[in-house]
Design a protein around this motif. Structure first.
Motif, PDB file in Angstrom:
ATOM      1  N   GLN A   1       0.814  -1.215   0.000  1.00  0.00           N
ATOM      2  CA  GLN A   1       0.000   0.000   0.000  1.00  0.00           C
ATOM      3  C   GLN A   1       0.851   1.270   0.000  1.00  0.00           C
ATOM      4  N   CYS A   2       2.086   1.168   0.432  1.00  0.00           N
ATOM      5  CA  CYS A   2       2.961   2.344   0.462  1.00  0.00           C
ATOM      6  C   CYS A   2       3.295   2.775  -0.960  1.00  0.00           C
ATOM      7  N   ASP A   3       3.510   4.061  -1.131  1.00  0.00           N
ATOM      8  CA  ASP A   3       3.801   4.588  -2.465  1.00  0.00           C
ATOM      9  C   ASP A   3       5.145   4.136  -3.006  1.00  0.00           C
ATOM     10  N   HIS A   4       6.075   3.830  -2.125  1.00  0.00           N
ATOM     11  CA  HIS A   4       7.424   3.447  -2.536  1.00  0.00           C
ATOM     12  C   HIS A   4       7.906   2.297  -1.672  1.00  0.00           C
ATOM     13  N   GLN A   5       8.684   1.394  -2.270  1.00  0.00           N
ATOM     14  CA  GLN A   5       9.215   0.239  -1.555  1.00  0.00           C
ATOM     15  C   GLN A   5      10.737   0.216  -1.639  1.00  0.00           C
ATOM     16  N   ILE A   6      11.340  -0.174  -0.540  1.00  0.00           N
ATOM     17  CA  ILE A   6      12.781  -0.430  -0.501  1.00  0.00           C
ATOM     18  C   ILE A   6      12.904  -1.902  -0.149  1.00  0.00           C
ATOM     19  N   LEU A   7      13.407  -2.678  -1.105  1.00  0.00           N
ATOM     20  CA  LEU A   7      13.454  -4.129  -0.945  1.00  0.00           C
ATOM     21  C   LEU A   7      14.454  -4.724  -1.914  1.00  0.00           C
ATOM     22  N   THR A   8      14.662  -6.018  -1.795  1.00  0.00           N
ATOM     23  CA  THR A   8      15.533  -6.715  -2.740  1.00  0.00           C
ATOM     24  C   THR A   8      14.718  -7.799  -3.428  1.00  0.00           C
TER      25      THR A   8
ATOM     26  N   ILE B   1      -2.205  -2.582  -7.704  1.00  0.00           N
ATOM     27  CA  ILE B   1      -2.981  -1.523  -7.053  1.00  0.00           C
ATOM     28  C   ILE B   1      -2.977  -0.250  -7.892  1.00  0.00           C
ATOM     29  N   ARG B   2      -1.829   0.094  -8.449  1.00  0.00           N
ATOM     30  CA  ARG B   2      -1.661   1.379  -9.135  1.00  0.00           C
ATOM     31  C   ARG B   2      -1.695   1.293 -10.654  1.00  0.00           C
TER      32      ARG B   2
END
Length: 128
Positions: free
Chosen positions: A97-104, A120-121
């Motif tokens: 749901q967050c606008d931006h993700q920090i992940l691998t 979603i977007r």
């Protein structure tokens, strides 16, 4: 923004990144956008505790046990599997749901977060 940090048994598959590695990306993103709200998804309880050192961010996360071990260890301790599944799905959905993700993308869970974010977007998620 959401940050997904996979530790526990992932170490046998990929090099683990430490939380400061993710937070350096969060700091870059914050300097560009002013966003300081961070949703944390992680199996590592020590990581949750370490968020206290990042005073310029506001962290949110589910209040659930984080044994930093595989699921089967929790079911062996008596935690019902449906509770583990529910918590996992809530975590994934909140992160997506967050606008931006920090992940691998070495993590299947992170790829799932990216796919749901896209759905979603109807556009590619912004990943850092």
């Amino acid at each position: 923004m959401s940050v997904h940090v996979r530790h526990s048994d992932k170490v046998i598959e990929a090099k683990l990144l430490e939380f400061p590695d993710y937070m350096s990306k969060a700091e870059e993103y914050k300097s560009q956008t002013g966003v300081s709200n961070v949703y944390i998804m992680s199996d590592d309880s020590k990581l949750i505790k370490s968020t206290e050192q990042y005073k310029d961010f506001r962290f949110q996360y589910l209040d659930v046990p984080r044994p930093n071990k595989a699921w089967f260890t929790e079911t062996e301790r008596g935690v019902p599997k449906d509770i583990l599944e529910r918590n996992f799905l809530l975590d994934v959905y909140a992160a997506a749901q967050c606008d931006h993700q920090i992940l691998t993308y070495s993590s299947n869970v992170a790829r799932l977060i990216g796919e749901i974010s896209y759905a979603i977007r109807n556009k590619e998620p912004v990943l850092y």
